[in-house]
Enzyme design. Structure first.
Site, PDB file in Angstrom:
ATOM      1  N   GLY A 273      30.326 -36.247 -27.150  1.00  0.00           N
ATOM      2  CA  GLY A 273      31.409 -35.675 -27.932  1.00  0.00           C
ATOM      3  C   GLY A 273      32.326 -36.777 -28.420  1.00  0.00           C
TER       4      GLY A 273
ATOM      5  N   CYS B  76      35.054 -41.357 -20.424  1.00  0.00           N
ATOM      6  CA  CYS B  76      35.505 -41.262 -21.813  1.00  0.00           C
ATOM      7  C   CYS B  76      35.204 -42.585 -22.510  1.00  0.00           C
ATOM      8  CB  CYS B  76      37.008 -40.991 -21.833  1.00  0.00           C
ATOM      9  SG  CYS B  76      37.721 -40.940 -23.479  1.00  0.00           S
ATOM     10  N   LEU B  77      34.704 -42.505 -23.729  1.00  0.00           N
ATOM     11  CA  LEU B  77      34.402 -43.718 -24.489  1.00  0.00           C
ATOM     12  C   LEU B  77      35.664 -44.551 -24.735  1.00  0.00           C
ATOM     13  CD1 LEU B  77      31.945 -42.141 -27.093  1.00  0.00           C
ATOM     14  CD2 LEU B  77      31.335 -43.631 -25.188  1.00  0.00           C
TER      15      LEU B  77
ATOM     16  N   GLU C  59      37.362 -32.969 -25.456  1.00  0.00           N
ATOM     17  CA  GLU C  59      37.690 -33.342 -26.845  1.00  0.00           C
ATOM     18  C   GLU C  59      38.979 -32.672 -27.309  1.00  0.00           C
ATOM     19  OE1 GLU C  59      36.199 -35.853 -27.565  1.00  0.00           O
ATOM     20  OE2 GLU C  59      34.375 -35.601 -26.392  1.00  0.00           O
TER      21      GLU C  59
ATOM     22  N   HIS D 124      41.881 -34.574 -26.191  1.00  0.00           N
ATOM     23  CA  HIS D 124      42.160 -35.744 -27.038  1.00  0.00           C
ATOM     24  C   HIS D 124      43.113 -35.384 -28.185  1.00  0.00           C
ATOM     25  CE1 HIS D 124      39.841 -39.186 -25.657  1.00  0.00           C
ATOM     26  NE2 HIS D 124      38.725 -38.492 -25.574  1.00  0.00           N
TER      27      HIS D 124
END
Ligand code: NI
Length: 165
Positions: free
Chosen positions: A47, A91-92, A134, A137
């Protein structure tokens, strides 16, 4: 389409901002979506949210490894959550860490698709987790904010064991 750079803690303040609603889906939003999908796939993520590529707008994409097409949601809102389960999340935008947190078992989300048409999605398991992640975020919230125990945040190698999102 283009792969975009991923914003990261601690430097990128956009990750802590509340993203703005998209007034209408036009060509610029569709190319933003294309870039997000391309970037998510290139990073083997499940995601991605627009603030993660530096765009403070309410757009998310989610795609599990066994799915053929990404789920695209513009201006998404969670309208129902049920159940609770413990997960290990990463999380990226927070490289090198994973955390023990709680997520819903299932969620119902409404929003617009990539053409601006209203949609309502029910998801369970990893997909529900990715959607909650997401949507967080979009409000400047990161998984580390949900870690309750002092031992709940772990250092991980570059090949994180948890799915990047
Ligand atoms: Ni993330």
């Amino acid at each position: 389409m283009a792969v975009r750079e991923i914003c990261r803690l601690p430097g990128d303040q956009v990750l802590r901002q509340k993203a703005k609603r998209v007034p209408a889906v036009d060509g610029s939003i569709q190319s933003l979506i294309d870039d997000m999908v391309e970037t998510m796939r290139q990073r083997d993520g499940v995601g991605l949210a627009a603030p993660q590529i530096g765009v403070s707008l309410r757009v998310v994409v989610v795609q599990l490894p066994d799915e053929a097409e990404p789920l695209v949601l513009v201006n998404p809102e969670i309208v129902k959550r049920s159940g609770q389960r413990e997960v290990v999340e990463a999380c990226l935008s927070v490289p090198g860490y994973a955390g023990d947190i709680k997520r819903s078992v299932s969620v119902t989300v409404k929003g617009w698709d990539r053409r601006g048409k209203s949609v309502r999605i029910k998801a369970t398991g990893l997909k529900a987790q990715a959607l909650e992640h997401e949507l967080d975020h979009l409000n400047g919230v990161l998984f580390i904010d949900h870690v309750e125990s002092p031992d709940g945040l772990h250092r991980v190698g570059t090949e994180a064991e948890a799915d990047g999102m």
